[in-house]
Design an enzyme around this catalytic site. Structure first.
Site, PDB file in Angstrom:
ATOM      1  CE  LYS A 142      -3.123   2.615   3.030  1.00  0.00           C
ATOM      2  NZ  LYS A 142      -3.791   2.628   4.360  1.00  0.00           N
ATOM      3  CG  ASP A 153      -5.491   8.551   4.433  1.00  0.00           C
ATOM      4  OD1 ASP A 153      -6.316   9.178   3.756  1.00  0.00           O
ATOM      5  OD2 ASP A 153      -5.789   7.594   5.179  1.00  0.00           O
ATOM      6  CE  LYS A 193      -6.332   9.308   7.795  1.00  0.00           C
ATOM      7  NZ  LYS A 193      -6.899   8.182   8.573  1.00  0.00           N
ATOM      8  CG  ASP A 224      -1.923   5.442   5.057  1.00  0.00           C
ATOM      9  OD1 ASP A 224      -1.852   4.395   5.730  1.00  0.00           O
ATOM     10  OD2 ASP A 224      -2.963   5.826   4.502  1.00  0.00           O
ATOM     11  CG  ASP A 250      -9.742   7.951   6.581  1.00  0.00           C
ATOM     12  OD1 ASP A 250      -8.694   8.014   5.907  1.00  0.00           O
ATOM     13  OD2 ASP A 250      -9.750   8.030   7.828  1.00  0.00           O
ATOM     14  CD  GLU A 278      -6.827   5.800   2.076  1.00  0.00           C
ATOM     15  OE1 GLU A 278      -5.685   5.525   2.478  1.00  0.00           O
ATOM     16  OE2 GLU A 278      -7.777   6.045   2.848  1.00  0.00           O
ATOM     17  NE  ARG A 302     -10.741  -0.781   3.814  1.00  0.00           N
ATOM     18  CZ  ARG A 302     -11.266  -0.944   5.025  1.00  0.00           C
ATOM     19  NH1 ARG A 302     -12.435  -1.541   5.164  1.00  0.00           N
ATOM     20  NH2 ARG A 302     -10.627  -0.508   6.092  1.00  0.00           N
TER      21      ARG A 302
END
Length: 460
Positions: free
Chosen positions: A227, A232, A239, A250, A309, A311, A313
């Site tokens: 990933k 993010d 967030k 991230d 949020d 995202e 996956r």
């Protein structure tokens, strides 16, 4: 700095002696007052500097642990005076290698943005029986992972991450292809594009798919997916400030698979390696993906966006579909995927999901042997119902806040084709406190265990 120093009998090194409380009382009677003043009794984790009669540093006493592990020398590697040292005790090759690796890992510092010169560090003469090639490859890979994660998004956007992969590929003669911006649509990575399109179609933050290949075509196929969300914001489900503070990390999954790939190539594991990294920034703009939007994935399944949020996956789903399409013998993905995994097992253990019990058991055992632990969580199939959508094939979040790490793993499983053996690592990728050998900041978690598993399976 050199990762190791070969022992030189002509160069004076200060010996490190491991001692327990009984040995201190028995063998150091003449130094009893000094030891008492120093507060040293031989307890594990502490050490004491012993001077010679002329006031020079003569030796270092180190509290002997019940079991030697990778982190035994991690603290000494940066707290001892900057001189040359050697292990006074004899250790097996396995233990000596572990101790020396921990020493090197304990000397890591992230100084890219520091204007002051780094303090000099102590040096350790490695015993002749250590596996220096393994120490060098592992330390370099871990440093790479830490550096990539610690670098802020301004200098570690999708373009920079792709450049890091290309540099790695160039060093080891691998092929590395990168699809950028709208080319992702032509290459059929629609969810990677949808997550990253708010940053534009060009420039350092434009979305990318990195595809690196190395090894002989006749070798067993091993595919790594990481990933690569370089920052993010949470997207339109933005967030808060606290939640966004560490989001430069991230892309830790991408960093970890690059580190693992480096170990595989540098130590020449006989595998056909493929590395897939969807690299994006989850940002906010007029064309950002919205809650309740429905995306069509590479596999053709439709996904309702329950939360922008979630995202990571989405981009992993497209990459896992591509990864499993050529039927690797083992598929591994690494991701800073869920806060739920951190709540379940904390920040210092990687959560493991696996669709093959024997593979999972072997990896858990490797984690214990490598001092690189993982904890298995279940792919509890009944929870798949929590991902149902009324308007699409599935939702990208569960219908309840419970079991979030499991539902995220089940979401990913939907996009793996065939019967591919699959490992999913959901990890923090960041040390929230400094521990011996593991300074606060970006971290590889489970990487050494994964390499050990691959070596056992494909090189022995």
């Amino acid at each position: 700095m050199p990762l190791f120093m070969e022992a030189n009998p002509l160069s004076a090194s200060i010996p490190l002696y491991f001692v327990n409380e009984a040995q201190v009382k028995r063998d150091y009677v003449n130094q009893a007052v000094w030891l008492e003043m120093s507060g040293f009794t031989g307890q594990a984790g502490n050490y004491c500097l012993l001077p010679s009669a002329d006031g020079e540093l003569d030796r270092v006493l180190v509290g002997k642990p019940k079991k030697f592990d990778t982190w035994t020398l991690g603290r000494l590697a940066h707290t001892l005076p900057a001189q040359k040292y050697e292990l006074a005790d004899d250790f097996s090759a396995e233990v000596a290698t572990s101790l020396c690796l921990g020493w090197v890992l304990g000397q890591y510092r992230f100084t890219r943005y520091k204007r002051t010169d780094a303090d000099a560090l102590p040096e350790l003469a490695f015993p002749k029986n250590v596996d220096q090639a393994y120490i060098t490859a592992t330390a370099e890979a871990t440093y790479l992972v830490r550096d990539l994660i610690n670098t802020p998004a301004l200098d570690m956007g999708p373009q920079h991450l792709a450049e890091a992969a290309q540099q790695l590929a160039g060093r080891f003669g691998a092929d590395c292809q990168v699809s950028v911006g709208e080319d992702l649509l032509a290459a059929n990575y629609p969810m990677v594009y949808a997550v990253g399109r708010a940053t534009g179609q060009s420039g350092a933050q434009a979305p990318r798919l990195i595809d690196m290949r190395w090894g002989e075509a006749s070798a067993p196929k091993v595919t790594l997916v990481g990933k690569g969300v370089c920052f993010d914001t949470g997207g339109l489900n933005i967030k808060n400030a606290a939640g966004m503070k560490l989001m430069k990390k991230d892309m830790g999954g991408a960093a970890q698979v690059l580190g693992l790939a480096k170990m595989i190539m540098q130590l020449a594991l006989p595998v056909q390696l493929r590395v897939l990294i969807p690299a994006v920034e989850n940002s906010i703009a007029g064309n950002a993906t919205r809650p309740a939007d429905v995306l069509t994935s590479r596999l053709g399944k439709t996904v309702e966006i329950g939360n922008t949020d979630a995202e990571g996956r989405l981009i992993l789903a497209d990459a896992l579909t591509a990864a499993s399409s050529d039927s690797p013998e083992l598929l591994i993905d690494c991701a800073t995927l869920t806060g739920a995994a951190r709540i379940a097992i904390g920040t210092e253990i990687a959560a493991l999901f696996c669709n093959d019990d024997k593979t999972a058991e072997a990896l858990l055992q490797a984690g214990l042997e490598q001092d690189d632990p993982l904890w298995r969580l279940p792919l509890h199939t009944p929870y798949r119902a929590l991902l149902e959508s009324k308007v699409a094939d599935l939702n990208n979040i569960g219908s309840t806040p419970y079991g979030g790490a499991i539902t995220a793993a089940l979401f990913l499983r939907e996009f793996i084709q065939g019967q591919t053996p699959w490992i999913h690592i959901d990890f923090m990728a960041y040390n929230t406190r400094s521990l011996p050998g593991r300074p606060e900041g970006g971290e590889a978690m489970g990487m050494r265990s994964l390499f050990s598993l691959l070596k056992t399976r494909f090189a022995t």
